[in-house]
Enzyme design. Structure first.
Site, PDB file in Angstrom:
ATOM      1  N   ARG A   1       0.891  -1.173   0.000  1.00  0.00           N
ATOM      2  CA  ARG A   1       0.000   0.000   0.000  1.00  0.00           C
ATOM      3  C   ARG A   1       0.923   1.215   0.000  1.00  0.00           C
ATOM      4  NH1 ARG A   1      -5.487   1.460   3.219  1.00  0.00           N
ATOM      5  NH2 ARG A   1      -6.178   0.010   1.634  1.00  0.00           N
TER       6      ARG A   1
ATOM      7  N   HIS B   1      -7.015   0.666  -6.805  1.00  0.00           N
ATOM      8  CA  HIS B   1      -7.306  -0.181  -5.635  1.00  0.00           C
ATOM      9  C   HIS B   1      -8.027  -1.430  -6.160  1.00  0.00           C
ATOM     10  CE1 HIS B   1      -7.750  -1.357  -1.615  1.00  0.00           C
ATOM     11  NE2 HIS B   1      -8.593  -0.457  -1.148  1.00  0.00           N
TER      12      HIS B   1
ATOM     13  N   GLN C   1     -10.169  -3.913  -3.838  1.00  0.00           N
ATOM     14  CA  GLN C   1     -11.469  -3.378  -3.442  1.00  0.00           C
ATOM     15  C   GLN C   1     -12.464  -3.499  -4.601  1.00  0.00           C
ATOM     16  OE1 GLN C   1     -12.416  -1.666  -0.280  1.00  0.00           O
ATOM     17  NE2 GLN C   1     -14.394  -2.144  -1.192  1.00  0.00           N
TER      18      GLN C   1
ATOM     19  N   ASP D   1     -16.890   7.598  -2.666  1.00  0.00           N
ATOM     20  CA  ASP D   1     -15.643   7.436  -1.910  1.00  0.00           C
ATOM     21  C   ASP D   1     -15.306   8.798  -1.314  1.00  0.00           C
ATOM     22  OD1 ASP D   1     -13.209   6.496  -0.901  1.00  0.00           O
ATOM     23  OD2 ASP D   1     -12.175   6.542  -2.837  1.00  0.00           O
TER      24      ASP D   1
ATOM     25  N   CYS E   1     -16.443   2.105  -0.233  1.00  0.00           N
ATOM     26  CA  CYS E   1     -15.324   1.217   0.091  1.00  0.00           C
ATOM     27  C   CYS E   1     -14.926   1.323   1.554  1.00  0.00           C
ATOM     28  CB  CYS E   1     -14.140   1.526  -0.815  1.00  0.00           C
ATOM     29  SG  CYS E   1     -13.626   3.258  -0.763  1.00  0.00           S
TER      30      CYS E   1
ATOM     31  N   ARG F   1     -14.055  -8.355   1.022  1.00  0.00           N
ATOM     32  CA  ARG F   1     -12.609  -8.156   0.852  1.00  0.00           C
ATOM     33  C   ARG F   1     -11.868  -9.429   1.276  1.00  0.00           C
ATOM     34  NH1 ARG F   1     -10.454  -3.084   0.943  1.00  0.00           N
ATOM     35  NH2 ARG F   1      -8.584  -4.242   0.324  1.00  0.00           N
TER      36      ARG F   1
END
Ligand code: CP
Ligand code: NVA
Length: 336
Positions: A121, A148, A151, A243, A282, A310
């Site tokens: 990340r 991402h 996700q 988001d 998310c 996830r």
């Protein structure tokens, strides 16, 4: 107004991995449409029969380097790896960038000798691409400034659970043309879905990712359109997604973005234009900013289903990249 970020996409879209015998997940584009469908099918199997996969990655080891905070991604990778019989090592990189102490190529050439896969990340997408370029082991993007993918795969798995055939769904994304928008758009294109995005001027998705999504859509029959009007984007949608307005690393732009993005808040008024639609996020969410509490906390919100998935989709990703098989048990580990 903050200018749109400029990436040299040619440099970051095609890592030249030195080992042809393993593969990475850096972008949604690393998986073909058929491979994404197969991944979602494997996710269903892992979710339905977790006990069948208890030894699938026995003896395998994962390292996670995180330059940014995480709740969901860290825990689901660690719990998922443990559930498959493997182990994880978490390295907190929030105090210094991964390449600060030594060059990324040296980090890669160390890590590949010890463990079986790397999860990253990062702030810069380029960091993940570099790591993949030099590592002989799979590298997984757990969020960069550009994408991402884990996700997005979990989100489309969740949509498939709710609606069935993904070629018949209309996903509306409202807000920043950010990493989440990019990966969702590429996944929608790959899976043949309809996706409408409403983003303010100056905050549109990266044009080369848009072009890539449109090129994929031309082959799959997906419909991708980007507009500025949130009402137009949500009209007729089956799912409305948003988001954060300021992603991790953009905290100093938060006040300016709060003003610019205010007309893009997903609230009851906007949601009323999509009667019957579900709400997606998310997470983490900021109630009163990109979404109101009455939408996020309503029975139409599936944010926690997304979060649960996830775990299942990342187990499927690990199985796909590390070669675990429910029936045969573990494939031979690269390491002792
Ligand atoms: N959605 C997501 O990636 O959550 P975290 O930032 O908590 O990992
Ligand atoms: N766009 C957000 C996603 C968090 C999961 C960020 O990058 O911070």
């Amino acid at each position: 107004m903050t200018p749109a970020r400029v990436y040299d996409y040619a440099d970051i879209s095609a890592p030249a991995k030195q080992s042809a015998s393993c593969r990475d997940l850096i972008s949604v584009q690393d998986f073909s449409p058929d491979e994404i469908s197969a991944l979602l099918a494997l996710t269903q199997s892992v979710k339905d029969r977790p006990a069948s996969y208890r030894r699938a990655l026995l003896g395998k080891q994962l390292v996670l380097f995180f330059e940014k905070a995480s709740l969901r991604t860290r825990i689901t990778f660690e719990a998922g790896m443990a559930s498959l019989g493997g182990t994880s090592i978490f390295v907190d990189q929030t105090q210094s960038r991964l390449h600060e102490r030594e060059p990324l190529c040296d980090v890669a050439h160390n890590v590949e000798r010890w463990v079986d896969a790397v999860v990253l990340r990062t702030f810069e997408h380029e960091t993940i691409v570099e790591m993949a370029r030099y590592s002989a082991i799979p590298v997984i993007n757990a969020l960069s400034d550009l994408e991402h993918p884990c996700q997005a795969f979990a989100d489309f798995f969740t949509l498939q659970e709710k609606f069935g055939d993904l070629r018949n769904i209309h996903l509306a994304y409202i807000g920043d043309g950010n990493n989440m928008a990019h990966s969702l758009m590429l996944a929608a294109a790959s899976l043949g879905s309809k996706m409408t995005l409403a983003c303010p001027t100056g905050y549109l998705p990266h044009p080369e990712i848009t072009d890539a999504a449109l090129a994929i859509a031309a082959r799959t029959g997906a419909e991708i359109s980007i507009m500025q009007d949130p009402v137009a984007a949500v009209t007729g949608a089956d799912a409305v997604y948003t988001d954060v307005w300021a992603s991790m690393g953009q905290e100093d732009e938060a006040a300016e973005r709060a003003t610019i993005f205010a007309p893009y808040q997903v609230n009851q008024q906007l949601f009323a234009h999509a009667p019957g639609a579900i709400f997606m996020h998310c997470l983490p969410a900021h109630r009163g900013m990109e979404v109101t509490a009455d939408v996020l906390d309503s029975s139409r919100s599936i944010a926690f289903d997304q979060a649960e998935n996830r775990l299942h989709v990342q187990k499927a990703i690990l199985l796909t990249l590390l070669g675990g098989d429910a029936r045969r048990g573990p494939s031979r580990s690269h390491h002792a």
